[in-house]
Design an enzyme around this catalytic site. Sequence first.
Site, short mmCIF file in Angstrom:
data_model
loop_
_atom_site.label_atom_id
_atom_site.label_comp_id
_atom_site.label_asym_id
_atom_site.label_seq_id
_atom_site.Cartn_x
_atom_site.Cartn_y
_atom_site.Cartn_z
CG ASP A 155 -1.92 21.55 4.41
OD1 ASP A 155 -2.59 20.78 3.69
OD2 ASP A 155 -0.93 22.16 3.97
CB SER A 156 0.19 17.53 3.85
OG SER A 156 0.19 18.57 2.90
CB CYS A 189 -5.04 18.97 3.64
SG CYS A 189 -4.06 17.91 2.58
CD GLU A 220 5.22 21.97 2.82
OE1 GLU A 220 5.94 21.73 3.80
OE2 GLU A 220 4.08 22.49 2.92
CB CYS A 256 -3.77 22.11 -3.82
SG CYS A 256 -2.30 21.92 -2.78
CB THR A 257 -4.83 24.59 1.37
OG1 THR A 257 -4.07 23.45 1.79
CG2 THR A 257 -6.30 24.33 1.53
CG HIS A 258 0.77 23.69 -0.37
ND1 HIS A 258 0.04 22.77 0.34
CD2 HIS A 258 2.02 23.68 0.18
CE1 HIS A 258 0.81 22.23 1.27
NE2 HIS A 258 2.02 22.76 1.20
N1 DGL Z 1 -2.36 21.52 0.80
C1 DGL Z 1 -2.62 20.15 0.44
C2 DGL Z 1 -3.90 20.09 -0.38
O1 DGL Z 1 -4.73 20.98 -0.21
C3 DGL Z 1 -1.39 19.62 -0.09
C4 DGL Z 1 -1.11 18.47 -0.53
C5 DGL Z 1 0.12 17.65 -0.46
O2 DGL Z 1 0.67 17.48 0.62
O3 DGL Z 1 0.46 17.11 -1.53
O4 DGL Z 1 -4.13 19.19 -1.14
#
Ligand code: DGL
Length: 270
Positions: free
Chosen positions: A7-8, A70, A162, A194-196
């Site tokens: 993930d990012s 992500c 974050e 979005c996984t966040h």
């Molecule tokens: N968790 C990422 C997603 O699912 C995050 C994105 C980001 O870094 O903006 O899109």
Amino acid sequence: MAVGIFDSGLGGLTVLDAVAKRLPDLPLVYLGDSANAPYGVRTPDDIYNLTTSATQRLFDAGCDLVILACNTASAAALRRMQEGWIPTDKRVLGVFVPLIEALTERQWGDNSPPREVDAKHVALFATPATVSSRAFQRELAFRAIGVDVEGQACGGVVDAIEDGDMILADALVRSHVDALLRKMPEPDAAVLGCTHYPLVADVFQDGLGPDVKVFSQANLVAESLADYLERHPTMVGPGEESAFLTTGDPKKVSSRATQFLRRKITFEAA
Ligand code: DGL
């Protein structure tokens, strides 16, 4: 034997946690590109370059199968990676398809023609890059007809998470839900694309009300990975050790991760 999860930043930990619960004996190597997060405000070329170098790092760590946990990378980079970048003995899977299969009431890998489904009005909450890629609508159109999708680009939410600023994340989610409801007053279902966002899933549900079914990816991805590995057991790579890698500051990232997962997580430099 290790599977890579990318993930990012920290959001993919929601997927890692679900996978670790579903497949407790499977070694997992997590890579969060916190030094370059958020991806959601970057260009598709930028996202492609960052995602391929992170995926290569996971191949180098002994993973033959990498999950892009992500949505932004899955939406903006995966197709291009599959068109020529991924070596023939490796696999990279995204997180959209399991979610869309659940939304369209399909079994894993059911490729029958698109048909009508119960959800007619679907709210998509995702990063600006994911919403503008229209990848979700494209994948949905292969499986369902007559579904109206309204995307809401949730600027700022990933940065707040974050940074560990959950008060700001909460306020931003509420204002994005209000903005969505002004465009689509009665969604049947909402997708946390979005996984966040599972880290603030209760805020989404609260804003949308109890009648809206909220789909979140972590468990769906874990189930579909379990099914995939049963059908492709050789795709578990040669790595034997679990690890948490970050391009950011390992100390800071470890403390946030421990706070989110409520168990001790120790990151090392990627
Ligand atoms: N968790 C990422 C997603 O699912 C995050 C994105 C980001 O870094 O903006 O899109």
